[in-house]
Design an enzyme around this catalytic site. Sequence first.
Site, mmCIF file in Angstrom:
data_model
loop_
_atom_site.group_PDB
_atom_site.id
_atom_site.type_symbol
_atom_site.label_atom_id
_atom_site.label_comp_id
_atom_site.label_asym_id
_atom_site.label_seq_id
_atom_site.Cartn_x
_atom_site.Cartn_y
_atom_site.Cartn_z
ATOM 1 N N CYS A 158 0.811 -1.223 0.000
ATOM 2 C CA CYS A 158 0.000 0.000 0.000
ATOM 3 C C CYS A 158 0.841 1.268 0.000
ATOM 4 C CB CYS A 158 -1.004 -0.010 1.145
ATOM 5 S SG CYS A 158 -0.303 0.234 2.795
ATOM 6 N N ASP A 159 2.057 1.242 0.546
ATOM 7 C CA ASP A 159 2.918 2.425 0.534
ATOM 8 C C ASP A 159 3.104 2.973 -0.881
ATOM 9 O OD1 ASP A 159 3.389 0.463 2.520
ATOM 10 O OD2 ASP A 159 5.348 1.263 3.020
ATOM 11 N N ALA A 160 3.119 2.050 -1.847
ATOM 12 C CA ALA A 160 3.380 2.432 -3.237
ATOM 13 C C ALA A 160 2.371 3.442 -3.751
ATOM 14 C CB ALA A 160 3.369 1.190 -4.129
ATOM 15 N N LEU A 161 1.172 3.464 -3.166
ATOM 16 C CA LEU A 161 0.118 4.347 -3.668
ATOM 17 C C LEU A 161 0.379 5.818 -3.331
ATOM 18 C CD1 LEU A 161 -3.036 2.139 -3.023
ATOM 19 C CD2 LEU A 161 -1.596 2.312 -5.076
#
Length: 370
Positions: A158-161
Amino acid sequence: MKTIQRFIVHGIALMTIVSQAQDIKPAEVKQVMKRVADWQIAHYSDLYSNQKEPHHPLDWTNGALYVGMVKWAAMADDDTYYLWLKDLGEKYDWQLHRRKYHADDHTVGQMYIELYRMYKDEKMLEPTKEQFNFIMHHPARTSLDWDNPDNQSRWNWCDALFMSPPVWAKLYNLSGDKRYLDFMVKEFKATTDFLFDEKEHLYYRDQSFMGKLDHGTKIFWSRGNGWVFAGLSNIMDELDPNSKEYKYFLKIYKKMAKKLLQIQTPQGHWAMSLLGQEYYPTPETSGSSFYTYGLAWGINKGVLDKKTYGAAVEKGWNALVGHVTDDGMLGYVQPIGAAPGNAWPDKSEVYGTGAFLSAGSEVYKLYGGK
């Protein structure tokens, strides 16, 4: 030992409650932002998260710092902060970090694009455009499964978002080329379909957390969801509010905002395991900064009701300011990780500073700053 721990936690709560009794004044928001920004620049090459050497200037940790720092630069009364960021870009020839597909290594592109908007120098933009054009025409075909050997060539954590999608949105806004937007939305939807819990309206950090419990609660990492929530705001800033794409992101954002309102702690922060505040009473300022930023942004944009969400922003901001030292260090930033853990009053991190400066930029506007 348990008595001592309870005393410490009670003391933290008391200090935070006292800070919340203070009214928020735009001038004071700006003052504390300057103090934090100046401390971070002075300590830019310090060691964090038990690192043996400083973070690379193009690393995601610093990329997240720059996202907030460029927001502060736009508010500051001189060009010191723009010039500091510009010098960094020039030193590295406006290149993204080393991994072509990895979202973390795209984060610095957000700062490059904002500097391009300030200085209108095409060289600031060209390497990012070239790399993203390549990705767009040669997309990764890997699955989103976490145990895939090449798993992070797509956004399966989710960090990638926060890291990559805002760069795509900015390129679309600058160029008008809808292929940037279409690529980003397709990949964002794939990640959301995979990691978003439709019952809890929160994101799992990655597939490995699905089905696991911590003291009987699902594990939703605070900073991980903070990355998403702030990323949604940064994406929507680049889109037409009447577009179908904006409405898609807004729907997710509102679901998360409603949940975040329900689970904010009485002290004003959000627990490191969002549904387990009883088991994680220690403040954590990076995730809490991102939530304060996103909620204030929503009120300022007119997509959240101030009567409903204003108190949460006030509590959140006053809690954060209560953890800034006299010389400007933001404490209680959880070190690099991927799950709930620990934080300490004398430990900071560059991405925490970036999140704090983002929060301040919207809190300043919310309370009348111009």
